[in-house]
Design a protein around this motif. Structure first.
Motif, short mmCIF file in Angstrom:
data_model
loop_
_atom_site.label_atom_id
_atom_site.label_comp_id
_atom_site.label_asym_id
_atom_site.label_seq_id
_atom_site.Cartn_x
_atom_site.Cartn_y
_atom_site.Cartn_z
N ALA A 21 41.06 40.20 41.12
CA ALA A 21 39.83 40.28 41.93
C ALA A 21 39.42 38.88 42.35
N GLU A 22 39.07 38.76 43.63
CA GLU A 22 38.59 37.47 44.17
C GLU A 22 37.24 37.69 44.81
N LEU B 232 50.27 31.36 36.46
CA LEU B 232 48.94 31.41 35.85
C LEU B 232 47.94 30.56 36.64
N GLY B 233 48.37 29.39 37.10
CA GLY B 233 47.46 28.52 37.84
C GLY B 233 46.92 29.16 39.12
N MET B 234 47.63 30.17 39.64
CA MET B 234 47.20 30.81 40.88
C MET B 234 46.01 31.74 40.68
N VAL B 235 45.72 32.12 39.42
CA VAL B 235 44.59 33.04 39.21
C VAL B 235 43.31 32.26 38.87
N ASP B 236 43.37 30.94 38.98
CA ASP B 236 42.18 30.13 38.71
C ASP B 236 41.02 30.62 39.59
N GLY B 237 39.86 30.83 38.97
CA GLY B 237 38.67 31.25 39.73
C GLY B 237 38.66 32.73 40.06
N LYS B 238 39.58 33.50 39.48
CA LYS B 238 39.68 34.94 39.81
C LYS B 238 39.53 35.78 38.54
N GLN B 239 39.52 37.10 38.72
CA GLN B 239 39.52 38.01 37.57
C GLN B 239 40.89 38.69 37.49
N VAL B 240 41.40 38.82 36.27
CA VAL B 240 42.67 39.53 36.06
C VAL B 240 42.37 40.78 35.23
N LEU B 241 42.81 41.93 35.73
CA LEU B 241 42.62 43.17 34.98
C LEU B 241 43.99 43.76 34.67
N THR B 242 44.24 44.08 33.41
CA THR B 242 45.50 44.72 33.03
C THR B 242 45.19 46.16 32.63
#
Ligand SMILES: Cc1cc2nc3c(=O)[nH]c(=O)nc-3n(C[C@H](O)[C@H](O)[C@H](O)COP(=O)(O)OP(=O)(O)OC[C@H]3O[C@@H](n4cnc5c(N)ncnc54)[C@H](O)[C@@H]3O)c2cc1C
Ligand code: FES
Ligand code: FES
Length: 498
Positions: free
Chosen positions: A58-59, A77-87
Motif C-alpha cells: 500500500a502506498e 526490501l529498500g523499495m518498500v520504504d515508506g509503504k505498507q506490506v501486507l502478507t
C-alpha cells in the motif's frame, strides 16, 4: 542534498518498523521468510512467474492508500520504504478475511502451496472493485486478468475463480478500516519528513533519491557505475537467478517527477518510473492495440511493479513496448547533469546490450504524439496469451492520402539484436497504393531488412514467416474496412496465431 536516513522504514501489517539493511539486494521475500519469520508467503519460482509470493503493497497517494499485488521474490526490501506490506498472515482477525473464507467455501485449495498467493491476489481485487461504498462486481475477464500471475498445479482454476467472485461481493472486514486509518496517518507523517533513504553497508549502497537533482548528484558521485533500479522485474532476476551482487543501487521509485504523466495538446509524456499498470489507460486512449499489448504484458503483479522506463532502458530485443512506441514516433528524454537531451526512441538502441545512455545519465520520460497516425496496429506473437515473452512483435503505422501510402513506420521486436525499423519495407511502400504488387514487394523488402536468430522461442524461419504474415494482416486491415477489431475475437487464443 535532502536530509537522509540509514534505515528502511515501512509498516508490516500494522506495525511500523525500521530495519538496517546489510545487503542492498535483499529481497522482500527473503526478509519476510528468514528475518520476520512470516513463512505464509511462499517461494515457488523466484522469478515473478508463479505468484506464490504475492503480497499487498500500500502506498499513500493524495491522502488515500492505493494497494497493489506484487511479487515479493523480485521486490527488494529498500523499495518498500515508506509503504505498507501486507502478507497472508495479516488478513484474518477474529474471523477469516473474505478471500480466505471464499477459498474454503469453494474448495479452492488442495496442496495449498499456491493458496496464500491466490488469497492475496483476490484480496487485491476485492479492494480494486470498491469505489467508496459501492462495489462493481468483477466480470470473468477482470478476474482472469487479476489471477493470470498466479499458477496452481493441482486444484484447477474453476473453484478459485468462483472464490474470487464471491469474495469481491463481500464487505471489507471492520478491522480493515481501523488499520487503514492508522497506517494512513503513519505513512502521511513519514511523507512529510521528506528524507532520503541512504543505506551504506559492507556489501554496498542502497539509495532512493527523492528528486532528479539528487539523482544526478548520486550519479556524478559514484566511482563505478551504479545500477538504476525501477520496478526490479528484470533486476530482481539478476539477483535471484544469476546470483549477482549489486554494489550500488539507486532506486527511482521515490522521484515524483519520474512518476508523472503529462498530457499536453500535442504530446503525451510518460515518466520513466510510471508503472506499466498505470500507463495502460493512457496508452489505450492512443490505441486499443496498445491496451491489449499491455494486457498481455506479464501479469498483473509484473505490470504493477515494472515500469515504462525499465522496459526501454533494458535494451531487450524482445521488449514489448519499444517496437510499438517507435512505430508511433516516440522520442526519449534523457536526464543528466546538464539538463535533458531528446532523441528519437529508435536511436536509443545501438546494438545488443548497447544503448545511447552514458553512465551518468538516466531515462527521464518517453514522449508520444497526442494524435498519432490514424492507421496504427501492433501484434504480439507468443506461445501463451498471458505471462509470455514475444517471439515476434510487429507494429505498423502510416498515413493514407487518397489511397496512397505516406510516412510508413514499421518496427519489429524479436527480428534483430534490437527493436528495429523495417526501413527497406517502409521505402517499398512509400507513395504506393495498397495493391497486391505493393504487398509482394513490401514482403520481399522485409526479408532483406532482417536476419533473425533462432532460439528457444522460435526458429529464424518461423520469425521471417510470421513477420511477413503480420504485414499481410496489416494490409488486410487497411484494405478491408470490416476486418474484425482485436476486441471482437471471443477467445484470447485467437491473438496468439497468425
Ligand atoms: C514474470 C515476468 C514476465 C514478464 N513479461 C514481460 C512481457 O510480457 N513483455 C516484456 O516486454 N517484458 C516482460 N518482462 C520483463 C520486464 O518486466 C520488463 O522489461 C519491465 O518493463 C522492466 O521494468 P522494471 O521497471 O522492472 O526494470 P528494472 O528491472 O528495475 O530495470 C531494468 C533495466 O533498466 C534499467 N533502468 C530502469 N529504469 C531506468 C531509467 N529510468 N533510466 C535508465 N535505466 C533504467 C535498469 O538499470 C536495468 O538495467 C517480464 C518479467 C517478468 C519477471
Ligand atoms: S516465487 Fe514465483 S512469483 Fe515469486
Ligand atoms: S493447490 Fe496445489 S498448487 Fe495450487
Amino acid at each position: 542534498m535532502q536530509p537522509s536516513r540509514d534505515k528502511v522504514r515501512f509498516v508490516l501489517g500494522s506495525t511500523p518498523l525500521e530495519i538496517s539493511l546489510e545487503d542492498p539486494g535483499l529481497t522482500l521475500l527473503d526478509y519476510l521468510r528468514n528475518q520476520a519469520c512470516l513463512t505464509g508467503t511462499k517461494e515457488g519460482c523466484a522469478e515473478g512467474d508463479c505468484g506464490a509470493c504475492t503480497v499487498l503493497i500500500a502506498e499513500l497517494y493524495d491522502n488515500s492508500l492505493k494497494y497493489t499485488a506484487a511479487n515479493a521474490c523480485i521486490l527488494l526490501l529498500g523499495m518498500v520504504d515508506g509503504k505498507q506490506v501486507l502478507t497472508v498472515e495479516h488478513l484474518a482477525s477474529d474471523t477469516l478475511h473474505p478471500a480466505q473464507q471464499a477459498m474454503i467455501d469453494h474448495h479452492g485449495s488442495q496442496c495449498g502451496f499456491c493458496t496464500p498467493g491466490f488469497v492475496m491476489s483476490i484480496a487485491a481485487l476485492q479492494l480494486d472493485v470498491r469505489h467508496g461504498d459501492s462495489i462493481q462486481t468483477p466480470d470473468r475477464e477482470q478476474i482472469d486478468q487479476q489471477l493470470a500471475g498466479n499458477l496452481c498445479r493441482c486444484t484447477g482454476y474453476g473453484p478459485i475463480i468462483d472464490a474470487a467472485r464471491q469474495a469481491c461481493t463481500q464487505p471489507l472486514p471492520d478491522y480493515w478500516s481501523h488499520q487503514q486509518a492508522a497506517v494512513q496517518s503513519i505513512l502521511g507523517q513519514w511523507q512529510k519528513q521528506d528524507d532520503t533513504l541512504h543505506v551504506e553497508c559492507e556489501s554496498g549502497l542502497f539509495a532512493a533519491p527523492r528528486t532528479e537533482a539528487e539523482l544526478v548528484t548520486y550519479l556524478s558521485d559514484q566511482l563505478s557505475p551504479p545500477t538504476l533500479l525501477a520496478g526490479a522485474t528484470d533486476i530482481g532476476l539478476w539477483i535471484t537467478k544469476q546470483g549477482r551482487q549489486l554494489a550500488t543501487l539507486l532506486y527511482l521509485g521515490q522521484i515524483s517527477s519520474l512518476k508523472t504523466v503529462n498530457r499536453r495538446e500535442d504530446e503525451l509524456e510518460i515518466g520513466a518510473a510510471v508503472s506499466l499498470q498505470r500507463a495502460e489507460p493512457e496508452l489505450t486512449r492512443l490505441s486499443p492495440d496498445l491496451g491489449l499489448l499491455l494486457r498481455r504484458f506479464g501479469a498483473r503483479q509484473v505490470r504493477s511493479q515494472g515500469t515504462i522506463g525499465g522496459n526501454i532502458a533494458n535494451g531487450s530485443p524482445i521488449g514489448d513496448l519499444p517496437p510499438a512506441l517507435i512505430a508511433l514516433g516516440a522520442t526519449l528524454r534523457i536526464g543528466c547533469a546538464n539538463g535533458q537531451r531528446e532523441i528519437p526512441l529508435e536511436d536509443f538502441f545501438v546494438d545488443y546490450g548497447q544503448q545511447d545512455l552514458a553512465d551518468n545519465e538516466y531515462v527521464a520520460s518517453v514522449v508520444l504524439p497526442a494524435h498519432p497516425q490514424p492507421h496504427f496496429r501492433c501484434w504480439k506473437i507468443a506461445k501463451r496469451f498471458d505471462q509470455d515473452i514475444s517471439a515476434v512483435l510487429g507494429a505498423f503505422s502510416l498515413t493514407l492520402v487518397d489511397g496512397v501510402v505516406h510516412n510508413a513506420r514499421f518496427c519489429f521486436g524479436g527480428m534483430a539484436t534490437t527493436p528495429r525499423r523495417a526501413c527497406r519495407c517502409e521505402a517499398a511502400m512509400e507513395g504506393r497504393r495498397l495493391d497486391e504488387d505493393t504487398l509482394a514487394e513490401a514482403q520481399n523488402a522485409l526479408q532483406q531488412d532482417f536476419d533473425p536468430i533462432a532460439d528457444l522461442r522460435a526458429s529464424a524461419r518461423y520469425r521471417r514467416t510470421v513477420a511477413a504474415n503480420l504485414l499481410d494482416k496489416y494490409f488486410q486491415f487497411l484494405n478491408v474496412t470490416d476486418v474484425p477489431s482485436v476486441y471482437e475475437f471471443s477467445s484470447p487464443q485467437a491473438f496468439t496465431h497468425v
